[in-house]
Design an enzyme around this catalytic site. Structure first.
Site, PDB file in Angstrom:
ATOM      1  CG  ASP A 183      -0.366  -0.085   2.530  1.00  0.00           C
ATOM      2  OD1 ASP A 183       0.873  -0.138   2.629  1.00  0.00           O
ATOM      3  OD2 ASP A 183      -1.125  -0.109   3.531  1.00  0.00           O
ATOM      4  CB  SER A 184       4.572   1.647  -0.157  1.00  0.00           C
ATOM      5  OG  SER A 184       4.750   0.470  -0.934  1.00  0.00           O
ATOM      6  CE  LYS A 240       3.445  -5.551   4.168  1.00  0.00           C
ATOM      7  NZ  LYS A 240       2.940  -4.414   5.008  1.00  0.00           N
ATOM      8  CD  GLU A 276       0.842  -1.247   7.856  1.00  0.00           C
ATOM      9  OE1 GLU A 276       0.576  -0.352   8.701  1.00  0.00           O
ATOM     10  OE2 GLU A 276       1.208  -0.990   6.696  1.00  0.00           O
ATOM     11  CD  GLU A 292       8.285   0.264   7.717  1.00  0.00           C
ATOM     12  OE1 GLU A 292       8.500   1.367   7.185  1.00  0.00           O
ATOM     13  OE2 GLU A 292       7.281  -0.427   7.465  1.00  0.00           O
TER      14      GLU A 292
END
Length: 261
Positions: free
Chosen positions: A44-45, A111, A113, A180
């Site tokens: 989603d970057s 993925k 978060e 991260e």
């Protein structure tokens, strides 16, 4: 070229470092899969890299599905992972629905978060047969809660919480952990404490794998780069192979790319 699977990465843990990069379209999906890189993340970057936004928060599930479809058409060897966007894992029901969309778009893993509160979500996805990578440490979807893009795990409370979350979420069925922007010693502790592979970005050299945003590592980002980025100039395939070689040899990340405390 042999296809990378979750089983491939499990076999590499503790034996050989592996590399990952982001990709958002079929062309780069092709070049990454032609290289020695093993994992592609449709991140989603893309909200920041492609859309010019200040964060990933505005990226929608439809946008993630579209870019996942594009990358899947170009990819022929890498494990393809796709981000569950902001708020789409807030409940078990939403997470299952989002995973269905992304997996049908071509993802082989999603993925997510979060933190230890994701245990019910991971349990449900695992029961549904959806492979999951959990993203801990600096989670960009939580940037407004953090008050900016800041290194996490510098105090004992967050260090303990990160280690506890990694253990609990892998016990619930998570197949990978991505760390991260955490101190290198914390990343090493997490990597040694769990049985699944750990991917790092700004998390030191002791994780099982490394990931970078493709546009950062190729030098396409016109803005100031994060400390953990190394630029690999040249044609995409040569640059990707140089990065993968550096990761495999342990030359990347070097001390200047790490947060040591």
């Amino acid at each position: 070229m042999k296809r990378t699977t979750i089983a491939t990465l499990r076999a590499l843990k503790g034996a050989e470092k592996f590399s990952c990069v982001t990709a958002y379209d079929a062309t780069f999906g092709h070049w990454v899969s032609e290289s020695d890189v093993q994992v592609i993340l449709v991140g989603d970057s893309l909200g920041m890299v492609l859309q010019g936004r200040d964060s990933t928060v505005a990226v929608t599930l439809d946008e993630m599905a579209y870019h996942t479809q594009c990358v899947a058409r170009g990819n022929h060897s890498c494990l393809l992972m796709s981000d569950v966007p902001f708020m789409q894992a807030a409940t078990v029901e939403r997470a299952l629905a989002a995973a269905e969309v992304l997996m049908q778009a071509g993802a082989e893993m999603v993925k997510i978060e979060g933190d230890e509160r994701l245990v019910p979500v991971i349990n449900a996805l695992n029961a549904a047969g959806v492979p999951v990578c959990v993203h801990l440490g600096l989670t960009p979807q939580f940037v407004h809660r953090f008050g900016g893009y800041k290194v996490q795990g510098r105090d004992q409370a967050t260090r303990t919480a990160t280690l506890s979350a990694a253990r609990a979420l892998t016990e619930a069925g998570a197949d990978l952990v991505l760390l991260e922007c955490v101190p290198s010693d914390l990343a090493k502790q997490v990597t040694e404490a769990i049985d699944v592979p750990v991917i790092g970005i700004g998390a030191g050299a002791d994780t099982d794998g490394q990931i970078l945003v493709l546009h950062d590592m190729l030098g396409f980002n016109p803005h100031r780069l994060a400390r953990f980025v190394k630029v690999y100039p040249g044609a995409p395939l040569a640059a990707l192979n140089a990065y993968a070689d550096d990761v495999a040899r342990g030359d990347f990340p070097a001390p200047e790319h790490q947060f040591l405390d």
